[in-house]
Scaffold this motif. Structure first.
Motif, PDB file in Angstrom:
ATOM      1  N   UNK A   6       0.850  -0.976   0.391  1.00 47.13           N
ATOM      2  CA  UNK A   6       0.356  -0.385   0.496  1.00 47.13           C
ATOM      3  C   UNK A   6       0.699   1.183   0.015  1.00 47.13           C
ATOM      4  N   UNK A   7       0.659   1.775  -1.080  1.00 48.86           N
ATOM      5  CA  UNK A   7       1.233   3.631  -0.977  1.00 48.86           C
ATOM      6  C   UNK A   7       0.617   4.293   0.230  1.00 48.86           C
ATOM      7  N   UNK A   8       1.731   5.196   0.822  1.00 46.40           N
ATOM      8  CA  UNK A   8       1.453   6.434   1.685  1.00 46.40           C
ATOM      9  C   UNK A   8       0.628   7.858   1.658  1.00 46.40           C
ATOM     10  N   UNK A   9       0.269   8.044   0.165  1.00 52.54           N
ATOM     11  CA  UNK A   9      -0.828   9.035  -0.610  1.00 52.54           C
ATOM     12  C   UNK A   9      -1.617   8.901   0.017  1.00 52.54           C
ATOM     13  N   UNK A  10      -2.468   7.430   0.150  1.00 54.04           N
ATOM     14  CA  UNK A  10      -4.124   7.319   0.054  1.00 54.04           C
ATOM     15  C   UNK A  10      -3.850   6.503   0.990  1.00 54.04           C
ATOM     16  N   UNK A  11      -3.416   5.939   2.078  1.00 54.83           N
ATOM     17  CA  UNK A  11      -2.975   4.905   2.774  1.00 54.83           C
ATOM     18  C   UNK A  11      -4.351   4.218   2.926  1.00 54.83           C
ATOM     19  N   UNK A  12      -5.724   4.286   3.508  1.00 56.95           N
ATOM     20  CA  UNK A  12      -6.349   3.459   3.304  1.00 56.95           C
ATOM     21  C   UNK A  12      -7.564   3.051   1.825  1.00 56.95           C
ATOM     22  N   UNK A  13      -7.569   4.189   1.034  1.00 58.72           N
ATOM     23  CA  UNK A  13      -7.773   3.323  -0.319  1.00 58.72           C
ATOM     24  C   UNK A  13      -7.473   2.307  -0.877  1.00 58.72           C
ATOM     25  N   UNK A  14      -5.876   2.840  -0.333  1.00 59.01           N
ATOM     26  CA  UNK A  14      -5.042   1.966  -1.536  1.00 59.01           C
ATOM     27  C   UNK A  14      -4.910   0.915  -1.416  1.00 59.01           C
ATOM     28  N   UNK A  15      -5.257   1.004  -0.218  1.00 63.10           N
ATOM     29  CA  UNK A  15      -4.808  -0.519   0.567  1.00 63.10           C
ATOM     30  C   UNK A  15      -6.976  -0.949   0.439  1.00 63.10           C
ATOM     31  N   UNK A  16      -7.765  -0.601   0.985  1.00 64.09           N
ATOM     32  CA  UNK A  16      -8.725  -1.438   0.389  1.00 64.09           C
ATOM     33  C   UNK A  16      -9.962  -1.525  -0.819  1.00 64.09           C
ATOM     34  N   UNK A  47       0.921  -2.472   4.839  1.00 61.61           N
ATOM     35  CA  UNK A  47       0.215  -0.722   4.313  1.00 61.61           C
ATOM     36  C   UNK A  47       2.212  -0.351   4.857  1.00 61.61           C
ATOM     37  N   UNK A  48       1.705   0.895   4.174  1.00 60.51           N
ATOM     38  CA  UNK A  48       2.942   2.053   4.333  1.00 60.51           C
ATOM     39  C   UNK A  48       3.262   2.568   5.941  1.00 60.51           C
ATOM     40  N   UNK A  49       4.579   2.118   6.586  1.00 62.82           N
ATOM     41  CA  UNK A  49       5.116   2.312   7.594  1.00 62.82           C
ATOM     42  C   UNK A  49       4.899   3.954   7.495  1.00 62.82           C
ATOM     43  N   UNK A  96       2.496   5.940   9.368  1.00 67.81           N
ATOM     44  CA  UNK A  96       1.633   5.243  10.148  1.00 67.81           C
ATOM     45  C   UNK A  96       0.459   5.013  11.109  1.00 67.81           C
ATOM     46  N   UNK A  97      -0.426   6.121  11.813  1.00 74.10           N
ATOM     47  CA  UNK A  97      -1.641   5.902  11.558  1.00 74.10           C
ATOM     48  C   UNK A  97      -2.851   5.498  10.999  1.00 74.10           C
ATOM     49  N   UNK A  98      -3.099   5.049   9.860  1.00 75.23           N
ATOM     50  CA  UNK A  98      -3.254   4.477   9.118  1.00 75.23           C
ATOM     51  C   UNK A  98      -3.099   3.461   9.421  1.00 75.23           C
ATOM     52  N   UNK A 150       2.636  -4.931   9.436  1.00 76.29           N
ATOM     53  CA  UNK A 150       3.162  -3.846   9.524  1.00 76.29           C
ATOM     54  C   UNK A 150       4.830  -4.061   9.334  1.00 76.29           C
ATOM     55  N   UNK A 151       5.029  -2.959   9.425  1.00 77.88           N
ATOM     56  CA  UNK A 151       6.767  -2.266   9.636  1.00 77.88           C
ATOM     57  C   UNK A 151       7.116  -2.090   7.743  1.00 77.88           C
ATOM     58  N   UNK A 152       8.812  -1.593   7.951  1.00 85.30           N
ATOM     59  CA  UNK A 152       9.311  -1.226   7.573  1.00 85.30           C
ATOM     60  C   UNK A 152      10.051  -1.999   5.999  1.00 85.30           C
ATOM     61  N   UNK A 153      10.939  -1.413   6.079  1.00 85.24           N
ATOM     62  CA  UNK A 153      11.922  -1.583   4.564  1.00 85.24           C
ATOM     63  C   UNK A 153      12.498  -3.292   4.972  1.00 85.24           C
ATOM     64  N   UNK A 154      13.008  -3.797   6.026  1.00 83.46           N
ATOM     65  CA  UNK A 154      13.612  -4.506   6.646  1.00 83.46           C
ATOM     66  C   UNK A 154      11.908  -5.432   6.296  1.00 83.46           C
ATOM     67  N   UNK A 155      10.679  -5.380   6.831  1.00 80.16           N
ATOM     68  CA  UNK A 155       9.616  -6.284   6.887  1.00 80.16           C
ATOM     69  C   UNK A 155       8.755  -6.283   4.979  1.00 80.16           C
ATOM     70  N   UNK A 156       9.579  -5.553   4.170  1.00 82.08           N
ATOM     71  CA  UNK A 156       9.656  -5.386   3.232  1.00 82.08           C
ATOM     72  C   UNK A 156      10.460  -6.802   2.119  1.00 82.08           C
ATOM     73  N   UNK A 157      11.789  -6.526   2.443  1.00 80.59           N
ATOM     74  CA  UNK A 157      12.352  -7.406   2.043  1.00 80.59           C
ATOM     75  C   UNK A 157      12.047  -9.072   2.529  1.00 80.59           C
ATOM     76  N   UNK A 158      11.574  -8.858   3.260  1.00 81.64           N
ATOM     77  CA  UNK A 158      11.403 -10.513   4.409  1.00 81.64           C
ATOM     78  C   UNK A 158      10.353 -10.831   3.240  1.00 81.64           C
TER      79      UNK A 158
END
Length: 483
Positions: free
Chosen positions: A115-125, A142-144, A147-149, A170-178
């Protein structure tokens, strides 16, 4: 997320759920879509708050771009889902007689959605709706940077949806790599071209199909308009399409405007008046503008103006507030074409205006750049419209408006070339997360002997006729002219 073992256990559970075939039923799919509707209704205030924390979005903008668009997509899917799931009969050439054929959609399996951060709810759903409608099990990342979304999705989705079929990690770049080390049946990514390349490279290790919703420099071609009211409306749509949706931080936002030199001053004055009417005159007055997502992106946007020749091209705006992460809507007239401002996607509140002698020259200008996600053309010239359609390539072309194509479930949304590939929205989302399995059935009571040896001249002539004139081959067959 915890350890890699936690991730492995989650994926095992998801695959077990998929193998149970529970997600294939119409009832399960509808129940999950209806559960998302309940989430929207019961958690609306929390969604408003999360989007305000992450991006400073006004509640009305949140409803328009994040909540309302998701509700619309769900209702559309619920009304069409049974039809989408059904097999599609297809006509066969007569030479296959007696036979029947159909195309049967089936879910792909385990799907990963970034999911991207700019529309973090609709681009998830929105992609989640397509994945569920098609009967898949899903990991949502979701995008780190929102964080609130991200926390909201992680907390609420398990309360409303089937937690053994849909998981949020959830998580950052390390989680994405995993996540990318694992084998998936589909990866859906919304984000930058740079990260899109990494996604595609990782997916290639497992031959995983990907949908990449990227971006690019989306131009507006502003043709001469016939009266003042049309000019005002065109400018209103440009302002809304640049600053009115996440303050330019959108893949489909206006990146630059092409206009004839003789109209440039009129355009700039009209843009200034409209900006101040919509948002205010100073940074302290802005109530309806989203902020820049974080310090990193704020500094990136600031750096675009560091070039003295770029700074010299500013004709409106240019101020900022680092503490509030706000940059004033800024208009630039003919900045250097080799500057980073004009070679990279801006993704922020800076709007270059590029002048041409004749508006038709805009086609060559666009073709000199990488293929954009969208071309917006504000023109009533039908011949010019045909030229734009036939002489340019882009994910979408929208005439005489900005952004609205994204809201239309009847149209596919996606890019071409560096702006991405794959498509979604409405039925196209269902198709993106489905495999269309071809099914052909024949009977045993009739056979075309010319397909078998021993070969002879008659069989060769017969096959030539059959491939060239299918109906004629059948007539020959019906007459018994076979050996």
């Amino acid at each position: 997320m915890g350890t890699m073992m936690d991730l492995d256990q989650s994926l095992v559970e998801l695959r077990q759920t998929f193998r149970s075939r529970r997600t294939r039923s119409l009832e399960w799919r509808k129940s999950q879509l209806q559960a998302i509707l309940q989430l929207l209704r019961k958690k609306e205030d929390k969604i408003f708050n999360a989007l305000h924390q992450d991006l400073g979005k006004h509640p009305i903008e949140v409803y328009r771009d994040e909540i309302g668009v998701v509700e619309k997509s769900i209702n559309h899917a619920l009304s069409c889902l049974e039809k989408w799931m059904g097999p599609k009969k297809t006509r066969l050439p007569l030479v296959f007689f007696p036979a029947s054929a159909q195309v049967l959609p089936e879910p792909l399996g385990l799907v990963l959605i970034f999911v991207s951060w700019n529309f973090p709810f609709s681009l998830a759903m929105d992609p989640l709706i397509g994945a569920i409608s098609a009967g898949n099990v899903v990991v949502l990342k979701p995008s780190e940077h929102a964080p609130a979304t991200s926390s909201l999705l992680s907390e609420t989705i398990p309360l409303f949806l089937d937690s053994k079929a849909i998981k949020v990690i959830e998580g950052g770049a390390e989680v994405c790599e995993q996540l990318l080390q694992k084998k998936w049946d589909k990866i859906f990514f919304t984000g930058s071209q740079r990260v899109g390349r990494l996604i595609m490279s990782a997916a290639a290790n497992h031959l995983t199909p990907v949908t990449l919703e990227l971006g690019g420099k989306c131009p507006v071609i502003l043709d001469s308009l016939s009266n003042l009211s049309e000019i005002k409306l065109a400018v209103k749509r440009i302002v809304g399409g640049k600053w009115g949706s996440c303050n330019g931080q959108a893949c489909i936002a206006v990146d630059y405007v092409l206009v004839e030199d003789r109209f440039a001053s009129v355009l700039i004055n009209s843009l200034q008046r409209t900006i101040e009417k919509f948002y205010g005159k100073t940074l302290d007055e802005y109530q309806n503008l989203s902020r820049v997502v974080n310090k990193h992106h704020f500094n990136r946007l600031r750096s675009l103006l560091d070039d003295p020749l770029v700074a010299a091209s500013i004709v409106y705006g240019g101020s900022w507030d680092e503490e509030k992460l706000m940059i004033q809507p800024t208009i630039l007239l003919n900045p250097p074409l080799n500057s980073e401002l004009m070679t990279e996607e801006i993704f922020g509140p800076l709007l270059p205006i590029i002048t041409v002698d004749k508006i038709e020259e805009s086609i060559d200008f666009i073709n000199s750049m990488p293929k954009p996600l969208v071309i917006y053309a504000l023109t009533k010239n039908e011949a010019f419209k045909k030229r734009i359609l036939s002489e340019t390539s882009s994910g979408t072309v929208t005439f005489n408006d900005i952004l609205i194509q994204f809201l239309c479930d009847a149209l596919p949304f996606g890019g071409v070339g560096p702006s991405g590939f794959g498509r979604y929205h409405g039925k196209y989302s269902f198709d993106t997360f489905s495999h269309e399995k071809a099914v052909l059935q024949r009977s045993y009571w009739f056979e075309l002997e010319a397909r078998y040896p021993p070969w002879n001249d008659f069989k060769l002539k017969f096959l030539r006729l059959t491939y060239k004139f299918d109906y004629f081959g059948l007539i020959l067959l019906m007459l018994g002219l076979k050996k």
